[in-house]
Design an enzyme around this catalytic site. Structure first.
Site, PDB file in Angstrom:
ATOM      1  N   TYR A   1      65.092  53.510  15.276  1.00  0.00           N
ATOM      2  CA  TYR A   1      64.037  53.792  14.223  1.00  0.00           C
ATOM      3  C   TYR A   1      63.658  52.479  13.563  1.00  0.00           C
ATOM      4  O   TYR A   1      64.550  51.633  13.160  1.00  0.00           O
ATOM      5  CB  TYR A   1      65.094  54.472  12.974  1.00  0.00           C
ATOM      6  CG  TYR A   1      65.632  55.800  13.343  1.00  0.00           C
ATOM      7  CD1 TYR A   1      65.099  56.625  14.413  1.00  0.00           C
ATOM      8  CD2 TYR A   1      66.603  56.437  12.616  1.00  0.00           C
ATOM      9  CE1 TYR A   1      65.754  57.909  14.648  1.00  0.00           C
ATOM     10  CE2 TYR A   1      67.160  57.673  12.781  1.00  0.00           C
ATOM     11  CZ  TYR A   1      66.749  58.268  13.909  1.00  0.00           C
ATOM     12  OH  TYR A   1      67.031  59.641  14.232  1.00  0.00           O
TER      13      TYR A   1
ATOM     14  N   TRP B   1      65.730  58.175   9.334  1.00  0.00           N
ATOM     15  CA  TRP B   1      64.735  57.942  10.463  1.00  0.00           C
ATOM     16  C   TRP B   1      63.359  57.221   9.797  1.00  0.00           C
ATOM     17  O   TRP B   1      62.898  56.340  10.426  1.00  0.00           O
ATOM     18  CB  TRP B   1      64.185  59.247  11.256  1.00  0.00           C
ATOM     19  CG  TRP B   1      63.109  59.292  11.992  1.00  0.00           C
ATOM     20  CD1 TRP B   1      62.756  58.160  12.522  1.00  0.00           C
ATOM     21  CD2 TRP B   1      62.723  60.349  12.813  1.00  0.00           C
ATOM     22  NE1 TRP B   1      61.601  58.480  13.584  1.00  0.00           N
ATOM     23  CE2 TRP B   1      61.797  59.783  13.920  1.00  0.00           C
ATOM     24  CE3 TRP B   1      62.969  61.874  12.879  1.00  0.00           C
ATOM     25  CZ2 TRP B   1      61.188  60.719  14.677  1.00  0.00           C
ATOM     26  CZ3 TRP B   1      62.217  62.889  13.582  1.00  0.00           C
ATOM     27  CH2 TRP B   1      61.400  62.276  14.417  1.00  0.00           C
TER      28      TRP B   1
ATOM     29  N   GLN C   1      74.385  66.815  17.717  1.00  0.00           N
ATOM     30  CA  GLN C   1      73.145  66.529  16.688  1.00  0.00           C
ATOM     31  C   GLN C   1      71.760  67.241  17.447  1.00  0.00           C
ATOM     32  O   GLN C   1      71.173  66.646  18.059  1.00  0.00           O
ATOM     33  CB  GLN C   1      72.822  65.117  16.284  1.00  0.00           C
ATOM     34  CG  GLN C   1      71.714  65.116  15.335  1.00  0.00           C
ATOM     35  CD  GLN C   1      71.488  63.706  14.628  1.00  0.00           C
ATOM     36  OE1 GLN C   1      70.616  63.120  14.413  1.00  0.00           O
ATOM     37  NE2 GLN C   1      72.612  62.987  14.567  1.00  0.00           N
TER      38      GLN C   1
ATOM     39  N   GLN D   1      62.625  62.064  -4.212  1.00  0.00           N
ATOM     40  CA  GLN D   1      62.842  63.092  -3.201  1.00  0.00           C
ATOM     41  C   GLN D   1      64.288  63.699  -3.083  1.00  0.00           C
ATOM     42  O   GLN D   1      64.404  64.943  -2.577  1.00  0.00           O
ATOM     43  CB  GLN D   1      62.148  62.526  -1.930  1.00  0.00           C
ATOM     44  CG  GLN D   1      60.822  62.433  -1.848  1.00  0.00           C
ATOM     45  CD  GLN D   1      60.384  61.696  -0.484  1.00  0.00           C
ATOM     46  OE1 GLN D   1      61.141  61.214   0.233  1.00  0.00           O
ATOM     47  NE2 GLN D   1      59.068  61.799  -0.133  1.00  0.00           N
TER      48      GLN D   1
END
Length: 318
Positions: free
Chosen positions: A66, A26, A182, A294
């Site tokens: 996105y 995203w 989802q 990350q």
């Protein structure tokens, strides 16, 4: 843990064997639209994807919405030239409207334009899982029938939905079985626990949850100062969960998660993701990464087993 051998699971009845965490794309869409995350460096995005794949993650979830195609373009660039590509999941039903705003349409011709655009941007012959992004009242049957046709034509291999209610799942299930769902699910978004997740489990619908870290709230890195410094085109800056009074409650929750993370020598973010995976209805979780650094603190969630005591501490019932 040998991260090249991340724990996997069957995604519902699809036959896909997926790692318990997947790469969420995203934020890779960047900013400049109504659900953007601010400026995002494409090279960081590609490096993050490659790093996650190198650690064993075997699927990516994105959407045409996105960045209105930009995330898919970046994913396509990251996949180009790979000897072995991961599974690729994407979504349609939220095309671009005036002024780079999101509109919703599940009309057959609109969805066909979207799936063809997604295939082109991703550089794929077929999408492994194609999902309706959001339900549109009065259009869900038309949209679901279109996805069934796309599967019959070989444009997509499996079909599912996102953000659907039990009633909507039942309605489209009369047309064709729903393979996957989802929903949003995290310690700060638990609405699906009561009806939706139990229904999916009973119906054999594969579940991949999004925003298991509350869009960054549960990583342990989100502070009042960081929220204040978010760019104006980051949607989170204007979301109620990132503001008082809810923010103080979440900060206290994160402190409890830190205590559990200390028990397992891992990160608060990994604990947040593992908590969602402890629900028996959940097959896997989508985790968003913007940079390679990350990835490592969260990958542990794929194999992290929380005890009853851990969960009681996290939820404040200990």
């Amino acid at each position: 843990m040998d991260r090249t051998q991340l724990r996997t699971t069957q995604l519902g009845t699809t036959g896909l064997e997926i790692t318990r965490i997947g790469f969420g794309a995203w934020a890779l869409g960047g900013g400049g639209y109504d659900w953007g995350w601010g400026t995002q460096d494409d090279e960081d995005s590609i490096a993050a994807i490659h790093h996650a794949l190198g650690l064993g993650v075997n699927w990516i979830d994105t959407a045409a919405q996105y960045g209105f195609g930009h995330s898919e373009e970046v994913v396509g660039r990251a996949l180009a030239g790979l000897a072995e590509r991961p599974y690729v999941f994407t979504k349609g039903g939220q095309p671009e409207g005036p002024g780079r705003t999101t509109i919703r349409s599940l009309r057959r011709d609109s969805l066909r334009r979207e799936v063809e655009g997604s295939l082109s941007r991703l550089g794929l012959d077929a999408i492994d899982l194609y999902q309706i992004h959001w339900p549109v009242p009065g259009e869900i049957e038309e949209g679901w029938s279109a996805l069934v046709d796309f599967r019959d034509e070989g444009l997509v291999r499996h079909i599912g939905v996102s953000n659907f209610s039990v009633e909507q799942l039942r309605r489209i299930g009369q047309i064709a079985p729903v393979e996957t769902l989802q929903p949003q699910y995290s310690l700060v978004a638990r609405e699906v626990e009561d009806e939706i997740l139990p229904y999916a489990e009973r119906a054999g619908i594969g579940v991949i949850v999004y925003s298991p870290m509350g869009s960054g709230l549960l990583t342990g890195a989100m502070t009042r100062e960081r929220i204040a410094s978010l760019p104006d085109d980051d949607w989170r800056k204007h979301d109620a969960r990132f503001q008082e009074p809810r923010l103080s409650q979440t900060i206290a929750l994160v402190e409890r998660m830190r205590a559990v993370a200390g028990r397992h020598d891992t990160s608060a973010g990994a604990v947040a993701v593992a908590w969602t995976l402890a629900n028996p209805a959940v097959d896997a979780a989508i985790v968003g990464f913007r940079r390679p650094d990350q990835v490592d603190p969260i990958v542990d969630a794929a194999g992290l087993e929380l005890s009853e005591d851990d969960i009681a501490l996290i939820e404040g019932t200990a």
